[in-house]
Each structure stands twice: as structure tokens, then as C-alpha cells.
Design an enzyme around this catalytic site. Sequence first.
Site, PDB file in Angstrom:
ATOM      1  N   VAL A 213      69.992   7.580  -4.185  1.00 36.96           N
ATOM      2  CA  VAL A 213      69.104   6.627  -3.508  1.00 36.96           C
ATOM      3  C   VAL A 213      68.146   7.314  -2.536  1.00 36.96           C
ATOM      4  O   VAL A 213      67.170   6.722  -2.096  1.00 36.96           O
ATOM      5  CB  VAL A 213      69.882   5.495  -2.773  1.00 36.96           C
ATOM      6  CG1 VAL A 213      70.553   4.572  -3.753  1.00 36.96           C
ATOM      7  CG2 VAL A 213      70.853   6.070  -1.762  1.00 36.96           C
TER       8      VAL A 213
ATOM      9  N   ASN B  90      74.200  -0.384   0.127  1.00 37.34           N
ATOM     10  CA  ASN B  90      75.584  -0.082   0.497  1.00 37.34           C
ATOM     11  C   ASN B  90      75.866   1.417   0.573  1.00 37.34           C
ATOM     12  O   ASN B  90      76.697   1.838   1.379  1.00 37.34           O
ATOM     13  CB  ASN B  90      76.530  -0.739  -0.522  1.00 37.34           C
ATOM     14  CG  ASN B  90      77.935  -0.188  -0.412  1.00 37.34           C
ATOM     15  OD1 ASN B  90      78.694  -0.554   0.486  1.00 37.34           O
ATOM     16  ND2 ASN B  90      78.285   0.734  -1.309  1.00 37.34           N
TER      17      ASN B  90
ATOM     18  N   SER C 100      77.232   0.207  10.201  1.00 34.81           N
ATOM     19  CA  SER C 100      78.560   0.530  10.725  1.00 34.81           C
ATOM     20  C   SER C 100      78.612   0.141  12.192  1.00 34.81           C
ATOM     21  O   SER C 100      77.597   0.200  12.888  1.00 34.81           O
ATOM     22  CB  SER C 100      78.789   2.041  10.602  1.00 34.81           C
ATOM     23  OG  SER C 100      79.945   2.410  11.318  1.00 34.81           O
TER      24      SER C 100
ATOM     25  N   TYR D  19      74.796   9.793  12.239  1.00 34.75           N
ATOM     26  CA  TYR D  19      75.213   8.615  11.457  1.00 34.75           C
ATOM     27  C   TYR D  19      74.863   7.340  12.235  1.00 34.75           C
ATOM     28  O   TYR D  19      74.273   6.403  11.689  1.00 34.75           O
ATOM     29  CB  TYR D  19      76.721   8.718  11.216  1.00 34.75           C
ATOM     30  CG  TYR D  19      77.351   7.612  10.409  1.00 34.75           C
ATOM     31  CD1 TYR D  19      76.964   7.362   9.096  1.00 34.75           C
ATOM     32  CD2 TYR D  19      78.370   6.823  10.951  1.00 34.75           C
ATOM     33  CE1 TYR D  19      77.577   6.362   8.345  1.00 34.75           C
ATOM     34  CE2 TYR D  19      78.991   5.828  10.211  1.00 34.75           C
ATOM     35  CZ  TYR D  19      78.585   5.592   8.905  1.00 34.75           C
ATOM     36  OH  TYR D  19      79.196   4.608   8.165  1.00 34.75           O
ATOM     37  N   ALA D  20      75.203   7.321  13.532  1.00 31.27           N
ATOM     38  CA  ALA D  20      74.912   6.151  14.367  1.00 31.27           C
ATOM     39  C   ALA D  20      73.409   5.894  14.440  1.00 31.27           C
ATOM     40  O   ALA D  20      72.952   4.746  14.376  1.00 31.27           O
ATOM     41  CB  ALA D  20      75.481   6.360  15.772  1.00 31.27           C
TER      42      ALA D  20
ATOM     43  N   LYS E 125      72.342   4.361  11.056  1.00 37.64           N
ATOM     44  CA  LYS E 125      72.842   2.993  10.843  1.00 37.64           C
ATOM     45  C   LYS E 125      72.153   2.003  11.793  1.00 37.64           C
ATOM     46  O   LYS E 125      71.807   0.884  11.393  1.00 37.64           O
ATOM     47  CB  LYS E 125      74.360   2.945  11.030  1.00 37.64           C
ATOM     48  CG  LYS E 125      75.153   3.651   9.912  1.00 37.64           C
ATOM     49  CD  LYS E 125      74.893   3.024   8.551  1.00 37.64           C
ATOM     50  CE  LYS E 125      75.993   3.327   7.545  1.00 37.64           C
ATOM     51  NZ  LYS E 125      75.659   2.870   6.181  1.00 37.64           N
TER      52      LYS E 125
HETATM   53  N1  NAD Z   1      84.825   2.600   4.817  1.00 33.54           N
HETATM   54  C1  NAD Z   1      84.617   2.484   6.127  1.00 33.54           C
HETATM   55  O1  NAD Z   1      85.552   2.551   6.951  1.00 33.54           O
HETATM   56  C2  NAD Z   1      83.222   2.250   6.648  1.00 33.54           C
HETATM   57  C3  NAD Z   1      83.042   2.013   8.013  1.00 33.54           C
HETATM   58  C4  NAD Z   1      81.767   1.749   8.495  1.00 33.54           C
HETATM   59  C5  NAD Z   1      80.693   1.702   7.630  1.00 33.54           C
HETATM   60  N2  NAD Z   1      80.885   1.969   6.302  1.00 33.54           N
HETATM   61  C6  NAD Z   1      79.724   1.901   5.416  1.00 33.54           C
HETATM   62  O2  NAD Z   1      80.041   1.068   4.325  1.00 33.54           O
HETATM   63  C7  NAD Z   1      79.392   1.509   3.153  1.00 33.54           C
HETATM   64  C8  NAD Z   1      80.395   1.708   2.032  1.00 33.54           C
HETATM   65  O3  NAD Z   1      81.393   2.600   2.475  1.00 33.54           O
HETATM   66  P1  NAD Z   1      82.571   3.091   1.515  1.00 33.54           P
HETATM   67  O4  NAD Z   1      83.630   3.633   2.423  1.00 33.54           O
HETATM   68  O5  NAD Z   1      82.882   2.065   0.510  1.00 33.54           O
HETATM   69  O6  NAD Z   1      81.832   4.310   0.786  1.00 33.54           O
HETATM   70  P2  NAD Z   1      82.410   5.438  -0.181  1.00 33.54           P
HETATM   71  O7  NAD Z   1      81.975   6.745   0.412  1.00 33.54           O
HETATM   72  O8  NAD Z   1      83.861   5.250  -0.470  1.00 33.54           O
HETATM   73  O9  NAD Z   1      81.612   5.160  -1.522  1.00 33.54           O
HETATM   74  C9  NAD Z   1      80.223   5.239  -1.537  1.00 33.54           C
HETATM   75  C10 NAD Z   1      79.721   5.417  -2.941  1.00 33.54           C
HETATM   76  O10 NAD Z   1      78.332   5.666  -2.805  1.00 33.54           O
HETATM   77  C11 NAD Z   1      77.958   6.754  -3.622  1.00 33.54           C
HETATM   78  N3  NAD Z   1      76.838   7.453  -3.020  1.00 33.54           N
HETATM   79  C12 NAD Z   1      76.858   8.266  -1.955  1.00 33.54           C
HETATM   80  N4  NAD Z   1      75.660   8.768  -1.725  1.00 33.54           N
HETATM   81  C13 NAD Z   1      74.838   8.262  -2.668  1.00 33.54           C
HETATM   82  C14 NAD Z   1      73.471   8.424  -2.956  1.00 33.54           C
HETATM   83  N5  NAD Z   1      72.704   9.247  -2.232  1.00 33.54           N
HETATM   84  N6  NAD Z   1      72.948   7.744  -3.993  1.00 33.54           N
HETATM   85  C15 NAD Z   1      73.721   6.909  -4.747  1.00 33.54           C
HETATM   86  N7  NAD Z   1      75.044   6.738  -4.520  1.00 33.54           N
HETATM   87  C16 NAD Z   1      75.583   7.415  -3.489  1.00 33.54           C
HETATM   88  C17 NAD Z   1      79.184   7.644  -3.696  1.00 33.54           C
HETATM   89  O11 NAD Z   1      79.175   8.432  -4.874  1.00 33.54           O
HETATM   90  C18 NAD Z   1      80.327   6.621  -3.670  1.00 33.54           C
HETATM   91  O12 NAD Z   1      80.745   6.259  -4.969  1.00 33.54           O
HETATM   92  C19 NAD Z   1      78.624   2.767   3.567  1.00 33.54           C
HETATM   93  O13 NAD Z   1      77.299   2.428   3.887  1.00 33.54           O
HETATM   94  C20 NAD Z   1      79.345   3.220   4.807  1.00 33.54           C
HETATM   95  O14 NAD Z   1      78.513   3.999   5.651  1.00 33.54           O
HETATM   96  C21 NAD Z   1      82.124   2.238   5.795  1.00 33.54           C
END
Ligand code: NAD
Length: 265
Positions: free
Chosen positions: A72, A98, A156, A169-170, A173
Site C-alpha cells: 500500500v 487497515n 492506534s 508510529y504515534a 497514526k
Molecule cells: N494488534 C494490535 O494490538 C493493534 C493495536 C493498535 C493498532 N493496531 C493497528 O491495527 C491494524 C491491524 O493490526 P494487526 O495487528 O491485525 O496487523 P498484522 O500486522 O497482524 O497484520 C497486518 C497485515 O497487513 C499486511 N501488510 C503490512 N504492510 C503492508 C503493506 N505495506 N501493504 C499491504 N499489506 C501490508 C501484513 O502482511 C499483514 O498480513 C494496523 O493498522 C495496526 O497498526 C493494532
Amino acid sequence: MADRVGNILDLNGKVALISGAGQGVGRQIALHMASYGAAGVIVNDFYAERAEAVAKEVRELGGKALAAQGDVGDFDGVAKMVEAGLKEFGSIDVLVNNAGNMGPNPDVTRSYFVDSTPEGWKPWLNVNMYGVLNCTRHVLPSMIANRRGSIITIISDAGRYGDQNSEVYAFAKAGAAGFTRSVARTNGRFGIRANSVAIAATRTPTTAAAFESEGNMQKILRQYPVGRIGEPTDVANMVLFLASDASSWVTGQTYPVNGGFTFGL
Ligand SMILES: NC(=O)c1ccc[n+]([C@@H]2O[C@H](COP(=O)([O-])OP(=O)(O)OC[C@H]3O[C@@H](n4cnc5c(N)ncnc54)[C@H](O)[C@@H]3O)[C@@H](O)[C@H]2O)c1
């Protein structure tokens, strides 16, 4: 608008593009979309095999899916992905930004900001900032032409309260939330809504290791009034609401889905 609709969480044949939907939160959002009446689900992921596996799950639920491998952070690549999605389904009515966390490489280390370099910032900004800009930039024109659309960006709580040692990251986001508000204000006249969902500790393949030790989990849970961490379904439920017409008077907002980790006014 009718006072009451049968099932308020019904996507009524809308087509959704979900970035980073190959696992975790994005995967569950894709499955929710399929279960609640989406006409098509475009499953993006950096890893083709992940996108294909989730597209298969969508089809098993009776939905239509297009697996869309791509980074992306790549402006031209996202343009091609959106073009392919429009060719397959005719419209993209819901965009879920996402893809996030550390991007596709789980080895990106966090360091003290004072020790960090622009090279180290890049992977974070590529996915959490450019990913949101690129997908929104390329999906918006068709939404404007169709006079409808809902854009949902997963941010986040790190971007709301300032997580320690997570400055970049902060930054990305919090920026994504500000961007979303501006998109909402500019494009409301075209029937387009844009909202962010701010999540806290949620169990996904990327975060699971942090929750394995009982001691660590107890420490984490002390910060969560509801007494548990989040599951991808908790987030997907909110995304579904924001994607559906049930939220047609909701735009420009940031919704915490976080077990009470932080409260918003
Ligand atoms: N899991 C948490 O505790 C948490 C907390 C706060 C925020 N978030 C946010 O929630 C969202 C989802 O988190 P998650 O834990 O399910 O993520 P994850 O890291 O488990 O999965 C993310 C998916 O996105 C894909 N991805 C990563 N970079 C990419 C790119 N440049 N282009 C296309 N695909 C890409 C990865 O291959 C992976 O399959 C994210 O935006 C994350 O920052 C997650």
C-alpha cells in the site's frame, strides 16, 4: 430515510477494499464484510498467499472476493489495485485502511527516538502514513463519481495518548486520524463519510507473542477496565457499523475500541 431498517448492520451490496487483510484485524474485517451482505471484498495484502487464503475464506462464506497482492506504500501499485477492483466489481463503496503496525517486516525494531534515523522511520511511515494516503487517494475519485462511500482508518491508541518509545508510529497514526477528519470535511458533500477506529492491545499474529507470558498479560490487563484484551472481532464489529448505512450521520470521528484502555470525551 426510514426510521428503522430490518438488519441495521447490513452492507446492502456494497463493495469493500480492505488493506492488509491477510491476517489479524483486517482478515476479520474481510470476513465480517462477506457475512453481512457485501457484494464483493477486495482482500489486499503485501503477501499474495495471505491475500489468497483470506479471499478463499470469503468465498467459503458465500461472498465474492478478489485477492489483491500489493504494497500500500506504492502509489502506482495501489492505483492498479483499485483499477482491478473497479473492473471486477464496478464500484468500491467502503475502504478500510487497515494495513499498519510495522508493515510487512516484523523485524523492524523500535528504538529511542533520539537514536533513530530517517531510514528507520521509513517502514513505519510507508505503511501507516503513505498506505493511508495512497489507498484513499485512489479510491476517492470513484466514490465521488458514485456519490457514496465510507472510509474507515484503523489507527492506534498509541496515536491518541502517546505510547512510550513509539514516536514515529504515534506520529503516523495521529496524522492518519487528522487526515481522515479533513477527508470527511471535504467530501461530505459527495455523500462520503470518513472515520477512524483507535484500537489498543488486540490479539493478532503480530501481537500474540506479547500476550503469551502470564506475568506480562496480568500487567497488561491491569490497564483494561473490561478485563481482557481485544479480539479482531471487537474491531470488525465497529468497522461494520461505520461501513453500513446505520452510521449515515457519523463522520469525521475517531472511535476508541479499546476495552477502556483510554477514555475519550
Ligand atoms: N494488534 C494490535 O494490538 C493493534 C493495536 C493498535 C493498532 N493496531 C493497528 O491495527 C491494524 C491491524 O493490526 P494487526 O495487528 O491485525 O496487523 P498484522 O500486522 O497482524 O497484520 C497486518 C497485515 O497487513 C499486511 N501488510 C503490512 N504492510 C503492508 C503493506 N505495506 N501493504 C499491504 N499489506 C501490508 C501484513 O502482511 C499483514 O498480513 C494496523 O493498522 C495496526 O497498526 C493494532
